[in-house]
Structure formats: C-alpha cells, structure tokens
Design a protein around this motif. Sequence first.
Motif, short mmCIF file in Angstrom:
data_model
loop_
_atom_site.label_atom_id
_atom_site.label_comp_id
_atom_site.label_asym_id
_atom_site.label_seq_id
_atom_site.Cartn_x
_atom_site.Cartn_y
_atom_site.Cartn_z
N SER A 1 0.84 -1.20 0.00
CA SER A 1 0.00 0.00 0.00
C SER A 1 0.88 1.25 0.00
CB SER A 1 -0.92 0.01 1.22
OG SER A 1 -0.16 0.05 2.41
N GLY A 2 0.32 2.35 -0.47
CA GLY A 2 1.02 3.63 -0.44
C GLY A 2 0.34 4.56 0.54
N LEU A 3 1.01 5.66 0.87
CA LEU A 3 0.46 6.66 1.79
C LEU A 3 0.53 8.02 1.11
CD1 LEU A 3 1.13 6.91 5.61
CD2 LEU A 3 1.18 8.96 4.20
N TYR A 4 -0.60 8.72 1.09
CA TYR A 4 -0.66 10.06 0.50
C TYR A 4 -0.16 11.04 1.56
CZ TYR A 4 -2.81 14.33 -1.45
OH TYR A 4 -3.04 15.60 -1.93
N ASP A 5 1.05 11.53 1.38
CA ASP A 5 1.69 12.33 2.42
C ASP A 5 0.97 13.64 2.67
OD1 ASP A 5 3.65 12.71 4.34
OD2 ASP A 5 5.08 13.61 2.95
N GLY A 6 0.56 14.33 1.63
CA GLY A 6 -0.13 15.60 1.82
C GLY A 6 -1.53 15.46 2.36
N SER A 7 -2.18 14.34 2.04
CA SER A 7 -3.51 14.00 2.51
C SER A 7 -4.51 15.15 2.35
CB SER A 7 -3.43 13.49 3.96
OG SER A 7 -2.91 12.18 4.01
N TRP A 8 -5.54 15.18 3.21
CA TRP A 8 -6.60 16.16 3.01
C TRP A 8 -6.13 17.59 3.23
CZ3 TRP A 8 -10.63 16.78 0.35
CH2 TRP A 8 -11.51 17.83 0.60
N THR A 9 -5.11 17.79 4.05
CA THR A 9 -4.62 19.16 4.26
C THR A 9 -4.14 19.76 2.94
OG1 THR A 9 -4.04 18.77 6.56
CG2 THR A 9 -2.91 20.58 5.46
N GLU A 10 -3.49 18.95 2.11
CA GLU A 10 -3.06 19.45 0.81
C GLU A 10 -4.24 19.59 -0.14
OE1 GLU A 10 0.39 18.61 -2.49
OE2 GLU A 10 -0.53 16.84 -1.56
N TRP A 11 -5.01 18.51 -0.28
CA TRP A 11 -6.12 18.52 -1.25
C TRP A 11 -7.18 19.56 -0.83
CZ3 TRP A 11 -6.72 14.58 -5.25
CH2 TRP A 11 -7.92 14.70 -5.97
N GLY A 12 -7.60 19.50 0.42
CA GLY A 12 -8.65 20.40 0.88
C GLY A 12 -8.19 21.84 1.06
#
Length: 284
Positions: free
Chosen positions: A260-271
Amino acid sequence: MNHRSRWFASTEWLADHLDDPDIVIVDGSWHLPGQARDARTEYDAAHIPGAVFFDIDAVSDTANPLPHMLPPPEAFAAAVGALGIDERQRIVVYDALGLFAAPRVWWTFRIMGARDVVLLDGGLPKWLAEGRPTTDARTVRPPRPFATDFNAEAVQDLAAVRDGLAASAIQLVDARPRPRFLGEAPEPRDWVRSGRIPGSLNLPSSAVIADGVMVAPEAIADAFATAGVDLAKPIVTSCGSGVNAAILTLALEMIGVENSGLYDGSWTEWGGRQDMPLATGPER
C-alpha cells in the motif's frame, strides 16, 4: 515468536532491554492542533528512560508549507544521526496516546531504510499503568551515521492520487473520523475546507484500535471489508496530514497487504487547494 512481535515490542520486553546498546527508544508523540498539548514539553517532563524525542514537525520538509511532510533522505539522515540512531539498530517507537503518532514515525523510519523498527504495544499509557519508570533527564546519545535507502514507491503525491482515482487504479482509504470525512465537522486547520476527496472510502483509524492497542488481524480485515475496501486491489491511505494514515498502513501490513502507499499531503493538501474538487455528505 507471536504474530504481533513483527510489529510490536511488549512493555515487559522493553523494560528488560532498556540498557541494550543496540536498542534505541523513540518518543514519537504528536498532538492535533487545538488540543492544547505540547508533545515536546510532555517528553521533557517524563519519558521512558533512554528515549530520544522525534519531532515530526521539525524532522520534515521545511521547504514545504504543508505540515510535517517527509524530509529529503539526506535531511532525515542528518537529523536522526544527530539523535544517535543508525539504520542497523532496533528502533522502538512509542507515543503518549498509545497508538496515534507513533505509526507515522515507524513508517518514516521504515521507508528511509531502517531495518528493524517496532512499536511499543500499548505505548506510554500502558507503560505508566504498569508502574514502569520514567525520567525527565535529557537523553544524549553519541551521533551515528544513518545510511538511507528511500522507498519512494511507498509515498504518493497529489498527482498520483488524482490520476489513480480517475483511472480507477487505486482505492483511497481516508482514516479521518467520519464527521470530518462527510464534511460535517471542521478541520483542525481553519484554512482547510471540510469534506473529502471524491471517490475515497472512509475507515476511521479508531476502528482498528481498542484502548490504544491495535486490534486482532481478523478484526482489522473485517473493518476494511465493512469500509468497502478490496484488499486484492491497490490501496493508498490518507487522513488529515499523513499521520493517522500510517495507522491504516500498519493495519494493512498486519493482514498481509504490504504494497500500500500513503498520501503524504492527505486532506490538508487537497482540501487546502481551491482548485481541487471535494465531496460532502453520505456516499452515493
């Protein structure tokens, strides 16, 4: 060797090995913004004897405005080497909540090339409940060189997540609490919109933890199934800022899903970006 010993060290084992020269204890505590708690101050007041403090906000990509993004490998090596850690030692990570920020530190050491990283089962709460010792004495370890072997494939960025979702090539599993995922509760950072990445699935990290301890593999698998996750297909974990996502990454590995991978920026980046789409309300 029991099943959990691949990922966890017991408090009893650690108490018996506090003075082993090739074991490093790492306090990886961190608290969400707005909780009025400071992990470094708490560490300075009381920590497991011999533990060094790993600050995920300080050991990060300081050129990135997002919180505690992964540092470049050379910066990581310099920071942990200064703490007296090399990639060949056994590294035991704990946090003040039992199992919250420590998996993020575990994941970081692993993808940077550390060979033997485990979590303290039950964390500091279990250690304290058993009446085991703490100290406020500063831990100073001789510096060591840390040779990195960075696993770039384990880290996903915004473009990879956006394109993967558009092509139905990944399942994005969000570890945030359900109200935040639905956009019904505000984010800890007031500049980040409420909602979720369209097409993502929700499995709150709390669903795989009981009293600060990871639940049994069977319960982990059930939790992912209930969330609609197909374990046979590629999975990327996400959360608010890449911390709780590591709990799901750990949980997946414990049931045999190791790619599995991990989205480092997560919702803080996207949102935090006005140009990225979001969804709110129940999934359709």
